[in-house]
Design a protein around this motif. Structure first.
Motif, PDB file in Angstrom:
ATOM      1  N   VAL A   1      31.767   0.942 -27.500  1.00 32.39           N
ATOM      2  CA  VAL A   1      32.306   1.607 -28.744  1.00 32.39           C
ATOM      3  C   VAL A   1      33.139   0.451 -29.518  1.00 32.39           C
ATOM      4  O   VAL A   1      34.102   0.484 -29.335  1.00 32.39           O
ATOM      5  CB  VAL A   1      33.281   2.587 -28.423  1.00 32.39           C
ATOM      6  CG1 VAL A   1      33.763   3.577 -29.475  1.00 32.39           C
ATOM      7  CG2 VAL A   1      32.495   3.695 -27.178  1.00 32.39           C
ATOM      8  N   PRO A   2      32.354  -0.253 -30.499  1.00 30.81           N
ATOM      9  CA  PRO A   2      32.910  -1.347 -31.063  1.00 30.81           C
ATOM     10  C   PRO A   2      33.684  -0.861 -32.367  1.00 30.81           C
ATOM     11  O   PRO A   2      34.781  -1.596 -32.748  1.00 30.81           O
ATOM     12  CB  PRO A   2      31.643  -1.952 -31.489  1.00 30.81           C
ATOM     13  CG  PRO A   2      30.572  -1.122 -31.677  1.00 30.81           C
ATOM     14  CD  PRO A   2      30.827   0.012 -30.590  1.00 30.81           C
ATOM     15  N   ALA A   3      33.631   0.530 -32.681  1.00 29.93           N
ATOM     16  CA  ALA A   3      34.413   0.887 -33.863  1.00 29.93           C
ATOM     17  C   ALA A   3      34.511   2.461 -33.914  1.00 29.93           C
ATOM     18  O   ALA A   3      34.039   3.176 -33.280  1.00 29.93           O
ATOM     19  CB  ALA A   3      33.520   0.320 -35.054  1.00 29.93           C
ATOM     20  N   GLY A   4      35.542   2.776 -34.947  1.00 21.35           N
ATOM     21  CA  GLY A   4      35.751   4.361 -34.804  1.00 21.35           C
ATOM     22  C   GLY A   4      36.384   4.473 -36.327  1.00 21.35           C
ATOM     23  O   GLY A   4      36.235   3.452 -37.291  1.00 21.35           O
TER      24      GLY A   4
ATOM     25  N   ARG B   1      37.814   8.328 -45.375  1.00 29.74           N
ATOM     26  CA  ARG B   1      37.711   7.698 -43.997  1.00 29.74           C
ATOM     27  C   ARG B   1      38.448   6.282 -44.052  1.00 29.74           C
ATOM     28  O   ARG B   1      37.870   5.260 -44.803  1.00 29.74           O
ATOM     29  CB  ARG B   1      36.422   7.672 -43.476  1.00 29.74           C
ATOM     30  CG  ARG B   1      35.869   8.745 -42.732  1.00 29.74           C
ATOM     31  CD  ARG B   1      34.862   8.376 -41.870  1.00 29.74           C
ATOM     32  NE  ARG B   1      34.071   9.655 -41.137  1.00 29.74           N
ATOM     33  CZ  ARG B   1      32.958   9.476 -40.278  1.00 29.74           C
ATOM     34  NH1 ARG B   1      32.530   8.520 -40.164  1.00 29.74           N
ATOM     35  NH2 ARG B   1      32.630  10.611 -39.875  1.00 29.74           N
ATOM     36  N   LEU B   2      38.939   5.758 -42.865  1.00 27.17           N
ATOM     37  CA  LEU B   2      39.305   4.407 -42.889  1.00 27.17           C
ATOM     38  C   LEU B   2      38.675   3.903 -41.586  1.00 27.17           C
ATOM     39  O   LEU B   2      38.856   4.183 -40.464  1.00 27.17           O
ATOM     40  CB  LEU B   2      40.878   3.922 -42.503  1.00 27.17           C
ATOM     41  CG  LEU B   2      41.280   2.735 -42.267  1.00 27.17           C
ATOM     42  CD1 LEU B   2      41.209   1.936 -43.344  1.00 27.17           C
ATOM     43  CD2 LEU B   2      42.972   2.810 -41.947  1.00 27.17           C
ATOM     44  N   ASP B   3      37.721   2.833 -41.888  1.00 26.16           N
ATOM     45  CA  ASP B   3      36.988   2.189 -40.703  1.00 26.16           C
ATOM     46  C   ASP B   3      37.773   1.468 -39.929  1.00 26.16           C
ATOM     47  O   ASP B   3      38.505   0.557 -40.451  1.00 26.16           O
ATOM     48  CB  ASP B   3      35.624   1.478 -41.083  1.00 26.16           C
ATOM     49  CG  ASP B   3      34.509   2.520 -41.604  1.00 26.16           C
ATOM     50  OD1 ASP B   3      34.512   3.706 -41.186  1.00 26.16           O
ATOM     51  OD2 ASP B   3      33.901   2.189 -42.425  1.00 26.16           O
ATOM     52  N   VAL B   4      37.823   1.506 -38.600  1.00 27.57           N
ATOM     53  CA  VAL B   4      38.625   0.670 -37.631  1.00 27.57           C
ATOM     54  C   VAL B   4      37.892  -0.117 -36.752  1.00 27.57           C
ATOM     55  O   VAL B   4      37.329   0.467 -35.778  1.00 27.57           O
ATOM     56  CB  VAL B   4      39.722   1.320 -36.849  1.00 27.57           C
ATOM     57  CG1 VAL B   4      40.760   0.871 -35.958  1.00 27.57           C
ATOM     58  CG2 VAL B   4      40.470   2.464 -37.816  1.00 27.57           C
ATOM     59  N   PRO B   5      37.799  -1.529 -36.898  1.00 30.85           N
ATOM     60  CA  PRO B   5      37.168  -2.206 -35.803  1.00 30.85           C
ATOM     61  C   PRO B   5      38.078  -2.270 -34.521  1.00 30.85           C
ATOM     62  O   PRO B   5      39.228  -2.242 -34.527  1.00 30.85           O
ATOM     63  CB  PRO B   5      37.236  -3.677 -36.455  1.00 30.85           C
ATOM     64  CG  PRO B   5      38.311  -3.748 -37.658  1.00 30.85           C
ATOM     65  CD  PRO B   5      38.199  -2.278 -38.077  1.00 30.85           C
ATOM     66  N   LEU B   6      37.487  -1.853 -33.291  1.00 22.00           N
ATOM     67  CA  LEU B   6      38.157  -1.830 -32.107  1.00 22.00           C
ATOM     68  C   LEU B   6      38.092  -3.555 -31.684  1.00 22.00           C
ATOM     69  O   LEU B   6      37.559  -3.529 -30.514  1.00 22.00           O
ATOM     70  CB  LEU B   6      37.641  -0.739 -31.248  1.00 22.00           C
ATOM     71  CG  LEU B   6      37.646   0.470 -32.052  1.00 22.00           C
ATOM     72  CD1 LEU B   6      37.031   1.523 -31.208  1.00 22.00           C
ATOM     73  CD2 LEU B   6      39.226   1.101 -32.305  1.00 22.00           C
ATOM     74  N   ASP B   7      39.027  -4.335 -31.828  1.00 25.47           N
ATOM     75  CA  ASP B   7      38.876  -5.565 -31.505  1.00 25.47           C
ATOM     76  C   ASP B   7      39.688  -5.673 -30.415  1.00 25.47           C
ATOM     77  O   ASP B   7      40.425  -4.975 -29.723  1.00 25.47           O
ATOM     78  CB  ASP B   7      39.300  -6.342 -32.834  1.00 25.47           C
ATOM     79  CG  ASP B   7      40.564  -6.250 -33.245  1.00 25.47           C
ATOM     80  OD1 ASP B   7      41.346  -5.639 -32.526  1.00 25.47           O
ATOM     81  OD2 ASP B   7      40.946  -6.635 -34.503  1.00 25.47           O
ATOM     82  N   ALA B   8      39.738  -7.141 -29.786  1.00 25.51           N
ATOM     83  CA  ALA B   8      40.376  -7.454 -28.590  1.00 25.51           C
ATOM     84  C   ALA B   8      41.815  -7.248 -28.755  1.00 25.51           C
ATOM     85  O   ALA B   8      42.623  -6.611 -27.796  1.00 25.51           O
ATOM     86  CB  ALA B   8      40.156  -9.006 -28.121  1.00 25.51           C
TER      87      ALA B   8
END
Length: 234
Positions: free
Chosen positions: A142-145, A155-162
């Motif tokens: 799941v790389p993003a939400g 909507r605010l796209d959120v990259p689910l980074d390290a």
């Protein structure tokens, strides 16, 4: 360990079912440790306009059956859990986007918030925790939400980074440590207190060091009863 977690042969910690804590508590913790303890240790809660509006937005997001739009499957109110992080909760919406590498579709969690984007990362951590639960449950990356804010209707796209994943896992560990430790943190008056629904319960202007709200109200009730029962009472 006595907090419902076990660790064997150098493997990662695994929490028991009854030791899982609410994903929403991560946001409470990042907003205010004392608020988190009042809710999740002392069992106190109070509503204000902001919490009611937020609850209605969540309820609206959860309502309705699963559906498919433009090839994207949409699940609402999806139950989540992570035995690795010791978390349990419910996703407002999870979209499953077409992905040749994942038979069931690529999960994309969407968390609904009543206000607007914030300077701190509490909302992003809550979203990331949902993604980590989905990864553990489904075995899919799941790389993003996204975060949907009611005030801006965007909507605010959120990259689910390290970095965000590390913060989320650290916050989960802090949450379990706080609830296992017992004492409610000392009240500290800050500007954000004015928007907290627990302001009249927390009493940051009146509380003494290390005094729990439950104990404060217990003492206040004892004092009121004593005054009522005294010989000079009307």
């Amino acid at each position: 360990m006595n907090d419902g977690a076990s660790q064997a042969s150098g493997k990662a910690t695994v929490f028991a079912e009854d030791a899982l804590l609410p994903i929403s508590a991560l946001q409470h913790l990042l907003f205010c440790e004392r608020q988190c303890a009042l809710i999740h240790i002392e069992g106190l809660w109070a509503e204000n306009r902001l919490t009611v509006e937020g609850r209605h937005l969540h309820d609206k997001a959860h309502d309705g059956p699963a559906e498919t739009r433009s090839g994207v499957r949409i699940a609402r109110g999806l139950a989540l859990r992570s035995f690795r992080l010791g978390l349990v909760g419910k996703a407002d919406v999870v979209e499953f986007h077409a992905d040749a590498e994942v038979f069931t579709g690529r999960p994309f969690p969407v968390e609904y918030k009543r206000g607007k984007p914030k300077r701190h990362d509490a909302d992003k951590v809550q979203l990331c925790a949902q993604a980590l639960c989905l990864e553990e449950m489904l075995g899919a990356a799941v790389p993003a939400g996204a975060l949907f804010y009611g005030r801006t209707r965007r909507r605010l796209d959120v990259p689910l980074d390290a970095a965000l994943r590390s913060l989320t896992e650290d916050t989960a560990r802090r949450l379990h440590a706080l609830l296992a430790s017992g004492p409610t943190p000392v009240a500290v008056r800050e500007p954000k207190c004015d928007s907290c629904s627990l302001l009249d319960v927390c009493l940051p202007d009146a509380m003494g060091p290390r005094q729990s709200a439950a104990r404060y109200f217990s003492h206040a009730l004892d004092a009121a009863l004593a005054e009522t029962m005294s010989p000079g009472a009307p």
